[in-house]
Write a protein that holds these residues in place. Structure first.
Motif, mmCIF file in Angstrom:
data_model
loop_
_atom_site.group_PDB
_atom_site.id
_atom_site.type_symbol
_atom_site.label_atom_id
_atom_site.label_comp_id
_atom_site.label_asym_id
_atom_site.label_seq_id
_atom_site.Cartn_x
_atom_site.Cartn_y
_atom_site.Cartn_z
ATOM 1 N N THR A 332 0.823 -1.212 0.000
ATOM 2 C CA THR A 332 0.000 0.000 0.000
ATOM 3 C C THR A 332 0.855 1.258 0.000
ATOM 4 O OG1 THR A 332 -1.768 -1.159 1.186
ATOM 5 C CG2 THR A 332 -1.784 1.255 1.275
ATOM 6 N N TRP A 333 1.875 1.284 0.836
ATOM 7 C CA TRP A 333 2.603 2.526 1.084
ATOM 8 C C TRP A 333 3.773 2.770 0.132
ATOM 9 C CZ3 TRP A 333 0.988 6.414 3.974
ATOM 10 C CH2 TRP A 333 -0.076 6.173 4.867
ATOM 11 N N SER A 334 4.262 1.774 -0.508
ATOM 12 C CA SER A 334 5.381 2.003 -1.433
ATOM 13 C C SER A 334 4.950 2.896 -2.598
ATOM 14 C CB SER A 334 5.926 0.664 -1.947
ATOM 15 O OG SER A 334 4.901 -0.074 -2.598
ATOM 16 N N ASP A 335 3.742 2.649 -3.122
ATOM 17 C CA ASP A 335 3.265 3.484 -4.228
ATOM 18 C C ASP A 335 2.976 4.905 -3.760
ATOM 19 O OD1 ASP A 335 3.478 1.320 -5.905
ATOM 20 O OD2 ASP A 335 1.361 0.741 -5.736
ATOM 21 N N ARG A 336 2.358 5.056 -2.561
ATOM 22 C CA ARG A 336 2.046 6.396 -2.057
ATOM 23 C C ARG A 336 3.321 7.202 -1.815
ATOM 24 N NH1 ARG A 336 -2.255 6.831 2.683
ATOM 25 N NH2 ARG A 336 -1.606 9.001 2.299
ATOM 26 N N CYS A 337 4.347 6.545 -1.282
ATOM 27 C CA CYS A 337 5.603 7.247 -1.029
ATOM 28 C C CYS A 337 6.321 7.581 -2.349
ATOM 29 C CB CYS A 337 6.507 6.383 -0.152
ATOM 30 S SG CYS A 337 5.904 6.205 1.546
ATOM 31 N N ALA A 338 6.278 6.639 -3.280
ATOM 32 C CA ALA A 338 6.948 6.889 -4.562
ATOM 33 C C ALA A 338 6.307 8.048 -5.305
ATOM 34 C CB ALA A 338 6.916 5.621 -5.410
ATOM 35 N N ALA A 339 4.993 8.224 -5.116
ATOM 36 C CA ALA A 339 4.298 9.300 -5.821
ATOM 37 C C ALA A 339 4.781 10.667 -5.391
ATOM 38 C CB ALA A 339 2.796 9.168 -5.587
ATOM 39 N N VAL A 340 5.328 10.806 -4.172
ATOM 40 C CA VAL A 340 5.823 12.109 -3.696
ATOM 41 C C VAL A 340 7.342 12.117 -3.574
ATOM 42 C CG1 VAL A 340 3.684 12.703 -2.513
ATOM 43 C CG2 VAL A 340 5.413 11.383 -1.300
ATOM 44 N N GLY A 341 8.008 11.103 -4.171
ATOM 45 C CA GLY A 341 9.467 11.077 -4.186
ATOM 46 C C GLY A 341 10.099 10.688 -2.875
ATOM 47 N N VAL A 342 9.408 9.872 -2.081
ATOM 48 C CA VAL A 342 9.945 9.428 -0.792
ATOM 49 C C VAL A 342 10.237 7.932 -0.863
ATOM 50 C CG1 VAL A 342 9.429 9.082 1.649
ATOM 51 C CG2 VAL A 342 8.746 11.208 0.521
ATOM 52 N N PRO A 343 11.493 7.502 -0.679
ATOM 53 C CA PRO A 343 11.809 6.070 -0.675
ATOM 54 C C PRO A 343 11.167 5.365 0.528
ATOM 55 C CG PRO A 343 13.804 7.422 -0.834
ATOM 56 C CD PRO A 343 12.691 8.339 -0.480
ATOM 57 N N PHE A 344 10.535 4.236 0.236
ATOM 58 C CA PHE A 344 9.925 3.442 1.303
ATOM 59 C C PHE A 344 10.689 2.123 1.417
ATOM 60 C CE2 PHE A 344 6.859 0.290 2.922
ATOM 61 C CZ PHE A 344 6.467 0.917 4.096
ATOM 62 N N ARG A 345 11.101 1.785 2.643
ATOM 63 C CA ARG A 345 11.942 0.598 2.836
ATOM 64 C C ARG A 345 11.376 -0.277 3.959
ATOM 65 N NH1 ARG A 345 16.317 3.093 3.963
ATOM 66 N NH2 ARG A 345 16.698 2.543 6.157
ATOM 67 N N ILE A 346 11.449 -1.588 3.743
ATOM 68 C CA ILE A 346 11.041 -2.574 4.747
ATOM 69 C C ILE A 346 12.295 -3.244 5.292
ATOM 70 C CG2 ILE A 346 9.923 -4.807 5.102
ATOM 71 C CD1 ILE A 346 7.886 -2.735 5.050
ATOM 72 N N GLU A 347 12.393 -3.346 6.611
ATOM 73 C CA GLU A 347 13.454 -4.105 7.262
ATOM 74 C C GLU A 347 12.797 -5.269 7.983
ATOM 75 O OE1 GLU A 347 15.681 -1.547 9.791
ATOM 76 O OE2 GLU A 347 16.491 -0.335 8.162
ATOM 77 N N SER A 348 13.047 -6.472 7.492
ATOM 78 C CA SER A 348 12.359 -7.658 8.010
ATOM 79 C C SER A 348 13.361 -8.793 8.146
ATOM 80 C CB SER A 348 11.229 -8.068 7.058
ATOM 81 O OG SER A 348 10.693 -9.317 7.413
ATOM 82 N N PRO A 349 13.210 -9.657 9.141
ATOM 83 C CA PRO A 349 14.136 -10.788 9.294
ATOM 84 C C PRO A 349 13.933 -11.886 8.250
ATOM 85 C CG PRO A 349 12.417 -10.910 10.943
ATOM 86 C CD PRO A 349 12.227 -9.605 10.236
ATOM 87 N N ALA A 373 4.495 10.150 9.215
ATOM 88 C CA ALA A 373 5.850 10.270 8.666
ATOM 89 C C ALA A 373 5.823 10.867 7.270
ATOM 90 C CB ALA A 373 6.524 8.906 8.670
ATOM 91 N N LEU A 374 4.913 10.372 6.423
ATOM 92 C CA LEU A 374 4.866 10.843 5.043
ATOM 93 C C LEU A 374 4.475 12.316 4.976
ATOM 94 C CD1 LEU A 374 5.180 9.976 2.102
ATOM 95 C CD2 LEU A 374 2.760 9.343 2.096
ATOM 96 N N ARG A 375 3.722 12.793 5.959
ATOM 97 C CA ARG A 375 3.289 14.182 5.941
ATOM 98 C C ARG A 375 4.463 15.144 6.097
ATOM 99 N NH1 ARG A 375 0.365 14.128 10.177
ATOM 100 N NH2 ARG A 375 -1.533 13.457 9.152
ATOM 101 N N VAL A 376 5.469 14.758 6.900
ATOM 102 C CA VAL A 376 6.543 15.704 7.230
ATOM 103 C C VAL A 376 7.848 15.416 6.497
ATOM 104 C CG1 VAL A 376 5.554 16.147 9.511
ATOM 105 C CG2 VAL A 376 7.216 14.316 9.250
#
Length: 480
Positions: A332-349, A373-376
């Motif tokens: 859900t959030w990777s596309d929303r972040c990419a639309a405003v030029g914000v890299p979205f990263r998952i850290e998972s084991p 987070a995305l707002r600021v």
């Protein structure tokens, strides 16, 4: 889910104070009664101890006086030849009898008159002195007997007086009244001293109930009174702070509600007046719909916060794989972040991280933190969603972490990050802010789910929110 404060619930009026009680039920009256009772008990205990001592002392003095008289009589009778009574002895005997002292003279083992017990006469005849109480002529009397040479002797007896008992008991009423008066006076002073700070505190509490938040109670000894004053003063300060925040919250919420309503009303009036071209109607409708959705989210957050502490707040906890929940959020959030030029990263084991929580509610928390987070976050700065186990034991639970590269918080901000509207009030007009409800709602949800949430500085330069969730109790039982 923006970081916002709660809606105020209806306030129930304060209970009506009880009617003025009878004076017998006041602290002053009870303290006086207690001190009077203590004084009365003290006087009675003193009397029970002192009266027998006084009586025994009086009897001992009577016995000693009789013994001195017996020695004098023996000396007077001893200075003359045996069996010869002179005028001096006769005068002494008459004087003693005038003092209610009976005198018996023993000559050759015979008493000059009856009444003495035979064992007493035998002892005196044998040359032994006798001192104490004996039965004389059918009456128990004080006896002092002195042996004289040649089997003679003199015996003095005196009635055991009850005078000391009557005198001590007759004089008891005065100390009793004095003790009761002193107890009443001490009780009155003590009660007033104890009741005064309580009355002051009650007056202060009444003023607080009436809305006076400037009232303060003077801090004075003893420690218990000082503790009460500190507690009331702290309550007044806390109420003033809480009401100030509530006013700020209402102002911010009214502003947030007015913004979408103003937009909706403006476009609605434009449509009604026909000033919008037919080609612009779809875009106008989308704008109105977006503002309506914004308004709906705000109202939903307000209702959720209002219901959060209610016993019937709906929760459906169960086993949840936090790794899968993070993967779903990424889609859900990777596309929303990419639309405003914000890299979205998952850290998972890369392996399941089990926890026991409500999947819908915890996803609501994650979405709210990511939205904040995305707002600021400026374009190019990262947003990170991290997942890890809380410990080596699978039953220890899991940890979710949302970090960003935004402006972050100061140390003072971290202390109030989850208070309703606190950050909104600080940063309104400085940077993008929500309505001030989101972080408070996230913290409330996590607590209801049995977890814990903290705010800190992120290594990416912004803020970091860490959510710790409990483990699956089934895993705990199986591992045990």
């Amino acid at each position: 889910m923006p970081d916002h404060p709660t809606v105020a619930l209806p306030v129930v009026g304060p209970p009506t104070p009880p009617a003025r009680r009878r004076s017998a039920h006041t602290l002053t009256a009870r303290a006086m009664l207690v001190t009077c009772a203590v004084a009365l008990v003290s006087v009675l205990v003193t009397a029970l101890v002192a009266v027998p001592l006084a009586v025994r002392g009086a009897e001992r003095r009577d016995q000693e006086a009789l013994a001195a008289q017996a020695r004098l009589a023996a000396e007077v009778l001893r200075v003359r030849p045996v069996r010869q009574r002179d005028s001096a002895g006769d005068r002494l005997i008459r004087q003693l009898r005038q003092q209610q002292v009976e005198v018996y003279v023993i000559r050759g083992g015979r008493v000059d008159r009856p009444g003495l017990p035979a064992p007493l006469v035998t002892r005196v005849t044998a040359g032994k002195n006798v001192s104490g109480r004996r039965l004389v002529d059918g009456e128990r009397r004080l006896v002092e007997a002195r042996a004289l040479p040649g089997g003679d002797g003199v015996v003095l007896t005196r009635a055991a007086t009850t005078g000391p008992w009557r005198q001590v008991l007759r004089g008891l009423w005065l100390p009793l009244l004095a003790g009761l008066a002193a107890g009443a006076a001490a009780g009155l002073l003590l009660a007033r001293r104890l009741a005064r700070p309580i009355r002051v505190a009650a007056t202060a509490a009444a003023r607080l109930r009436a809305g006076d938040r400037a009232v303060r109670v003077p801090v004075e000894p003893p420690d218990e009174v000082a503790d009460l004053a500190y507690a009331l003063n702290g309550l007044a300060t806390a109420l003033a702070t809480s009401e100030g925040r509530q006013r700020e919250f209402l102002l911010s919420v009214s502003h947030e509600l007015r913004t979408p309503l103003t937009a909706i009303r403006g476009y609605a009036e434009a449509l009604a007046d026909g000033v919008i071209d037919a080609d612009a109607v779809p875009a106008t409708g989308r704008t109105v719909l977006a503002e309506a959705e914004h308004l709906d989210r705000l109202v939903s957050d307000l209702l959720a916060l209002a219901r959060l502490e209610a016993a019937d707040f709906p929760l459906d906890p169960g086993p949840v794989d936090l790794t899968r929940l993070a993967a779903d959020a990424e889609r859900t959030w990777s596309d929303r972040c990419a639309a405003v030029g914000v890299p979205f990263r998952i850290e998972s084991p890369g392996v399941p991280v089990p926890a026991y929580t409500d999947p819908g509610r915890i996803r609501q928390v994650v979405d709210g933190l990511l939205e904040n987070a995305l707002r600021v976050v400026p374009p190019g700065a990262p947003v990170v969603l991290a997942v890890r186990a809380a410990g080596a034991d699978p039953a220890a639970g899991g940890v979710l972490e949302v970090r960003d590269g935004g402006p972050g918080f100061t140390d003072d901000d971290l202390a109030v990050a989850f208070e309703r509207g606190a950050l909104h009030q600080r940063y309104r007009g400085v940077r993008k802010v929500g309505s001030g409800l989101g972080l408070a709602l996230a913290a409330g949800l996590v607590r209801r789910l049995g977890g814990d949430i903290t705010a800190a500085h992120a290594p990416e330069g912004g803020a970091a929110f860490t959510v710790r969730l409990p483990g699956d109790p089934y895993l705990a039982r199986t591992s045990a």
